[in-house]
Design an enzyme around this catalytic site. Structure first.
Site, PDB file in Angstrom:
ATOM      1  N   CYS A 194       0.841  -1.200   0.000  1.00  0.00           N
ATOM      2  CA  CYS A 194       0.000   0.000   0.000  1.00  0.00           C
ATOM      3  C   CYS A 194       0.879   1.255   0.000  1.00  0.00           C
ATOM      4  CB  CYS A 194      -0.985  -0.044   1.159  1.00  0.00           C
ATOM      5  SG  CYS A 194      -2.359   1.141   0.982  1.00  0.00           S
ATOM      6  N   HIS A 246      -3.895  -4.833  -0.198  1.00  0.00           N
ATOM      7  CA  HIS A 246      -3.483  -5.385   1.100  1.00  0.00           C
ATOM      8  C   HIS A 246      -3.537  -6.908   1.040  1.00  0.00           C
ATOM      9  CE1 HIS A 246      -3.294  -1.723   3.597  1.00  0.00           C
ATOM     10  NE2 HIS A 246      -4.198  -1.263   2.750  1.00  0.00           N
ATOM     11  N   GLU A 268      -2.605  -8.986   3.248  1.00  0.00           N
ATOM     12  CA  GLU A 268      -3.001  -9.504   4.550  1.00  0.00           C
ATOM     13  C   GLU A 268      -4.512  -9.442   4.770  1.00  0.00           C
ATOM     14  OE1 GLU A 268      -2.449  -5.100   5.335  1.00  0.00           O
ATOM     15  OE2 GLU A 268      -1.628  -6.627   4.002  1.00  0.00           O
TER      16      GLU A 268
END
Length: 219
Positions: free
Chosen positions: A84, A189, A191
């Protein structure tokens, strides 16, 4: 993997470290949170996360002596993954701020153009087009894989060959990931991107492990 790689997760006050750490550990890495240049240098790979504003991120990196460290590690070929805002700070400048970026990659950070019916920030799931299917992050992933974005700005590389993946928001096609040698960075992202995101982290962890194993064998 030949061995468990040590991944340094850069702690400079602007990242969602908990989720990234959990994802990396789930994919087999030993993770060290650190804002010390020496720890980054000693790691098998580095993950540079980031949320918030461009100038704040650059200022905090430079205040901790991490900006120059990241530049040196990229030049040395250490595996590195930006996430990001951690992608955006790698470039030369941003329309969001006034401070110069790290300049590891040539190009600029742009804001999405307003258009009827378009929501800014771009928030939610979107599909990836693999502009560079040979980038190791995409190993064993399908074209059109879904990942999760939250951003109002995107990178515009000066060299199109640095673009590893793109996506479309409204009528605007934008760079979703870059890849050059051992430097990889994503606008989304991983994650927060379910199994696809975990697989991307797994591919990075394995890249770090293989480089580390090769260095050990060469000694």
């Amino acid at each position: 993997m030949a061995r468990t790689p040590n991944i340094a997760l850069v702690d400079y006050g602007v990242g969602n470290l908990h989720s990234a750490r959990k994802g990396l550990e789930a994919m087999g890495a030993r993770v060290t949170l650190s804002g010390r240049p020496q720890t980054l240098t000693a790691a098998d790979g580095v993950v540079l996360p980031g949320v918030g504003s461009f100038d704040t991120a650059i200022a905090r990196l430079n205040d901790r002596g991490l900006g120059e460290t990241i530049i040196q590690l990229v030049r040395a070929g250490q595996p590195m993954l930006g996430i990001c805002l951690g992608l955006q700070v790698l470039f030369e400048s941003s329309e969001e701020g006034r401070l110069p970026g790290l300049g590891v990659l040539p190009g600029r950070v742009r804001r999405f153009r307003s258009e009827p019916g378009l929501t800014i920030p771009h928030m939610g799931w979107n599909q990836l087009h693999f502009d560079n299917p040979d980038c190791s992050l995409w190993r064993d992933l399908a074209e059109g894989s879904w990942v999760y974005f939250v951003h109002s700005y995107y990178v515009e590389p000066a060299h199109t060959e640095d673009c590893a993946a793109s996506a479309v928001h409204g009528s605007q096609r934008f760079t979703a990931a870059v890849c050059r040698d051992n430097l990889m960075a994503v606008q989304f992202h991983p994650e927060k991107s379910a199994d696809t995101g975990l697989h991307i982290l797994k591919n990075f962890v394995e890249r770090a492990a293989s480089r580390s194993a090769a260095e050990v064998a060469a000694r």
